[in-house]
Design a protein around this motif. Structure first.
Motif, PDB file in Angstrom:
ATOM      1  N   THR A  21     -22.396  -3.217 -29.534  1.00  0.00           N
ATOM      2  CA  THR A  21     -22.507  -4.468 -28.779  1.00  0.00           C
ATOM      3  C   THR A  21     -23.732  -5.222 -29.296  1.00  0.00           C
ATOM      4  O   THR A  21     -24.256  -4.903 -30.351  1.00  0.00           O
ATOM      5  CB  THR A  21     -22.636  -4.161 -27.273  1.00  0.00           C
ATOM      6  N   GLY A  22     -24.184  -6.216 -28.553  1.00  0.00           N
ATOM      7  CA  GLY A  22     -25.316  -7.021 -29.009  1.00  0.00           C
ATOM      8  C   GLY A  22     -24.809  -8.195 -29.844  1.00  0.00           C
ATOM      9  O   GLY A  22     -23.608  -8.354 -30.071  1.00  0.00           O
ATOM     10  N   SER A  23     -25.742  -9.010 -30.306  1.00  0.00           N
ATOM     11  CA  SER A  23     -25.372 -10.224 -31.041  1.00  0.00           C
ATOM     12  C   SER A  23     -24.931  -9.921 -32.470  1.00  0.00           C
ATOM     13  O   SER A  23     -24.091 -10.637 -33.032  1.00  0.00           O
ATOM     14  CB  SER A  23     -26.567 -11.175 -31.122  1.00  0.00           C
ATOM     15  N   SER A  24     -25.508  -8.871 -33.068  1.00  0.00           N
ATOM     16  CA  SER A  24     -25.306  -8.645 -34.512  1.00  0.00           C
ATOM     17  C   SER A  24     -23.841  -8.578 -34.940  1.00  0.00           C
ATOM     18  O   SER A  24     -23.474  -9.182 -35.934  1.00  0.00           O
ATOM     19  CB  SER A  24     -26.027  -7.374 -34.952  1.00  0.00           C
ATOM     20  N   LEU A  38     -20.831   2.680 -28.548  1.00  0.00           N
ATOM     21  CA  LEU A  38     -22.055   3.434 -28.824  1.00  0.00           C
ATOM     22  C   LEU A  38     -22.788   3.816 -27.544  1.00  0.00           C
ATOM     23  O   LEU A  38     -23.403   4.868 -27.468  1.00  0.00           O
ATOM     24  CB  LEU A  38     -23.021   2.550 -29.621  1.00  0.00           C
ATOM     25  N   ASP A  39     -22.754   2.903 -26.578  1.00  0.00           N
ATOM     26  CA  ASP A  39     -23.650   3.098 -25.437  1.00  0.00           C
ATOM     27  C   ASP A  39     -23.204   2.292 -24.226  1.00  0.00           C
ATOM     28  O   ASP A  39     -22.290   1.470 -24.314  1.00  0.00           O
ATOM     29  CB  ASP A  39     -25.097   2.734 -25.834  1.00  0.00           C
ATOM     30  N   TYR A  60     -21.310  -2.819 -20.968  1.00  0.00           N
ATOM     31  CA  TYR A  60     -20.734  -2.834 -22.307  1.00  0.00           C
ATOM     32  C   TYR A  60     -19.217  -2.655 -22.280  1.00  0.00           C
ATOM     33  O   TYR A  60     -18.519  -3.137 -23.159  1.00  0.00           O
ATOM     34  CB  TYR A  60     -21.433  -1.805 -23.193  1.00  0.00           C
ATOM     35  N   GLY A  74     -25.547  -2.201 -35.076  1.00  0.00           N
ATOM     36  CA  GLY A  74     -26.620  -3.175 -35.208  1.00  0.00           C
ATOM     37  C   GLY A  74     -27.913  -2.382 -35.250  1.00  0.00           C
ATOM     38  O   GLY A  74     -27.907  -1.147 -35.250  1.00  0.00           O
ATOM     39  N   ILE A  75     -29.031  -3.070 -35.287  1.00  0.00           N
ATOM     40  CA  ILE A  75     -30.327  -2.372 -35.261  1.00  0.00           C
ATOM     41  C   ILE A  75     -31.236  -3.114 -34.294  1.00  0.00           C
ATOM     42  O   ILE A  75     -31.247  -4.359 -34.263  1.00  0.00           O
ATOM     43  CB  ILE A  75     -30.937  -2.283 -36.683  1.00  0.00           C
ATOM     44  N   HIS A  85     -34.170   0.792 -33.138  1.00  0.00           N
ATOM     45  CA  HIS A  85     -33.236   1.650 -32.409  1.00  0.00           C
ATOM     46  C   HIS A  85     -31.809   1.482 -32.917  1.00  0.00           C
ATOM     47  O   HIS A  85     -31.426   0.445 -33.453  1.00  0.00           O
ATOM     48  CB  HIS A  85     -33.357   1.495 -30.888  1.00  0.00           C
ATOM     49  N   GLY A  87     -27.856   2.187 -31.508  1.00  0.00           N
ATOM     50  CA  GLY A  87     -27.290   2.388 -30.176  1.00  0.00           C
ATOM     51  C   GLY A  87     -28.433   2.117 -29.219  1.00  0.00           C
ATOM     52  O   GLY A  87     -29.106   1.088 -29.314  1.00  0.00           O
ATOM     53  N   PHE A  88     -28.698   3.045 -28.320  1.00  0.00           N
ATOM     54  CA  PHE A  88     -29.904   2.941 -27.497  1.00  0.00           C
ATOM     55  C   PHE A  88     -30.827   4.119 -27.791  1.00  0.00           C
ATOM     56  O   PHE A  88     -31.565   4.573 -26.924  1.00  0.00           O
ATOM     57  CB  PHE A  88     -29.553   2.885 -26.015  1.00  0.00           C
ATOM     58  N   ASN A 113     -33.125  -7.555 -24.187  1.00  0.00           N
ATOM     59  CA  ASN A 113     -31.794  -7.708 -23.594  1.00  0.00           C
ATOM     60  C   ASN A 113     -31.804  -8.523 -22.299  1.00  0.00           C
ATOM     61  O   ASN A 113     -30.748  -8.784 -21.725  1.00  0.00           O
ATOM     62  CB  ASN A 113     -31.161  -6.331 -23.356  1.00  0.00           C
ATOM     63  N   ARG A 140     -32.102 -11.497 -21.974  1.00  0.00           N
ATOM     64  CA  ARG A 140     -31.374 -12.757 -22.130  1.00  0.00           C
ATOM     65  C   ARG A 140     -29.936 -12.684 -21.604  1.00  0.00           C
ATOM     66  O   ARG A 140     -29.318 -13.697 -21.340  1.00  0.00           O
ATOM     67  CB  ARG A 140     -31.376 -13.189 -23.601  1.00  0.00           C
ATOM     68  N   LYS A 183     -35.426  -8.885 -37.511  1.00  0.00           N
ATOM     69  CA  LYS A 183     -34.973  -7.530 -37.849  1.00  0.00           C
ATOM     70  C   LYS A 183     -35.597  -7.012 -39.144  1.00  0.00           C
ATOM     71  O   LYS A 183     -35.372  -5.867 -39.536  1.00  0.00           O
ATOM     72  CB  LYS A 183     -33.436  -7.505 -37.970  1.00  0.00           C
TER      73      LYS A 183
HETATM   74  C1  GLP Z   1     -28.732  -3.432 -28.202  1.00  0.00           C
HETATM   75  C2  GLP Z   1     -27.605  -2.392 -28.374  1.00  0.00           C
HETATM   76  C3  GLP Z   1     -27.536  -1.925 -29.796  1.00  0.00           C
HETATM   77  C4  GLP Z   1     -27.715  -3.136 -30.683  1.00  0.00           C
HETATM   78  C5  GLP Z   1     -29.144  -3.596 -30.614  1.00  0.00           C
HETATM   79  C6  GLP Z   1     -29.419  -4.897 -31.323  1.00  0.00           C
HETATM   80  O1  GLP Z   1     -29.543  -3.221 -27.140  1.00  0.00           O
HETATM   81  N1  GLP Z   1     -27.643  -1.275 -27.499  1.00  0.00           N
HETATM   82  O2  GLP Z   1     -26.305  -1.252 -30.029  1.00  0.00           O
HETATM   83  O3  GLP Z   1     -27.415  -2.819 -32.010  1.00  0.00           O
HETATM   84  O4  GLP Z   1     -29.611  -3.577 -29.295  1.00  0.00           O
HETATM   85  O5  GLP Z   1     -28.978  -5.976 -30.582  1.00  0.00           O
HETATM   86  P1  GLP Z   1     -28.741  -7.422 -31.186  1.00  0.00           P
HETATM   87  O6  GLP Z   1     -27.618  -7.263 -32.165  1.00  0.00           O
HETATM   88  O7  GLP Z   1     -28.332  -8.260 -30.016  1.00  0.00           O
HETATM   89  O8  GLP Z   1     -29.990  -7.845 -31.821  1.00  0.00           O
END
Ligand code: GLP
Length: 245
Positions: free
Chosen positions: A37-40, A67-68, A81, A136-137, A142, A144-145, A169, A171, A206
């Motif tokens: 999940t997340g924006s990436s 993932l989480d 999620y 994503g990262i 991190h 996942g979490f 998060n 936001r 990042k």
């Molecule tokens: C989140 C998710 C991760 C995600 C990361 C980056 O909290 N748990 O799985 O890869 O943080 O988020 P974003 O892609 O929004 O920057």
């Protein structure tokens, strides 16, 4: 490294589609994709949705494993999620909702959450493992979490979210206070079991985490550095995210 976020999304989608095809070619009738999940990965999911529409790939018989998940959000909370993936992945990609698996963050005791986490590991194993895991990262490295300090061989379990991650998060929530304090996340060992990993990152925020993950020491202080341990890990970056390499 690619010049734009769109090209990052397209290249990463290609890796996912190839992973699904490789799984099918190896005789796996129900390929498993690991979902971040997340924006990436948002652009990547959009490209995949286009590929589904064009008949290039079909997720109707696939399974998706998240993932989480946050702990303690009310059922159907729009930022859980499960709901995010139902909305942003199942619908657009034609992945049947009953084929989406998400860690259970609804347990009301440590024991219940731990039992849910163990059950999640069993379900991944019963599905034959993850064929291609999208990642994503976090800005702190991190995955996942799995926050810095996570054991490199960890399995799905409850974790406390770092204040930095809660802030990042916030936001998605009405306020920082509304962001859960805990989560259930696949462990780094769980992630490493996937046959192929594809990590997407864009933006200057990042860059430090990407540099530590790709070129730093393999260390729990940057959980994403475990990618160096994997035989088939693809990292797709835009210029800003790659600037530290
Ligand atoms: C989140 C998710 C991760 C995600 C990361 C980056 O909290 N748990 O799985 O890869 O943080 O988020 P974003 O892609 O929004 O920057």
């Amino acid at each position: 490294m690619l010049p734009t976020a769109q090209e990052v999304a397209e290249r990463a989608a290609r890796v996912v589609i190839e992973g699904v095809r490789a799984a099918l070619a190896s005789g796996r009738t129900e390929p498993v994709i690991g979902l971040a999940t997340g924006s990436s990965p948002v652009g990547l999911y959009t490209v995949l949705a286009g590929a589904v529409e064009a008949g290039e790939v079909d997720f109707g018989r696939a399974r998706g494993f998240a993932l989480d998940e946050y702990v303690g959000l009310p059922p159907r909370h729009p930022e859980s999620y499960r709901e995010v993936l139902l909305r942003e992945v199942c619908g657009p990609l034609g992945l049947p909702p009953e084929r989406l698996h998400v860690p259970d963050g609804s347990g009301d005791s440590e024991e219940a959450l731990a039992a849910g986490a163990a059950d999640y590991e069993r379900r991944i194993a019963e599905a034959g493992g993850v064929d291609v895991q999208i990642l994503g990262i976090g800005a702190n490295g991190h995955l996942g979490f799995n926050e810095p300090g996570s054991a490199l061989t960890s399995r799905t379990r409850v974790k406390r979210l770092s204040e930095r991650t809660r802030g990042d998060n916030a936001r998605f929530f009405d306020s920082l206070d509304a962001v859960p304090t805990h989560c259930v996340t696949q462990g780094l060992g769980t992630v490493l079991d996937a046959r192929r990993l594809v990590l997407v990152a864009s933006g200057a925020g990042k860059a430090a985490a990407v540099a530590a993950a790709v070129e730093g020491p393999l260390s729990a202080s940057c959980p994403a550095s475990v990618l160096q341990w994997h035989a088939d890990a693809v990292v797709v970056l835009d210029e800003a995210a790659a600037v530290g390499l």
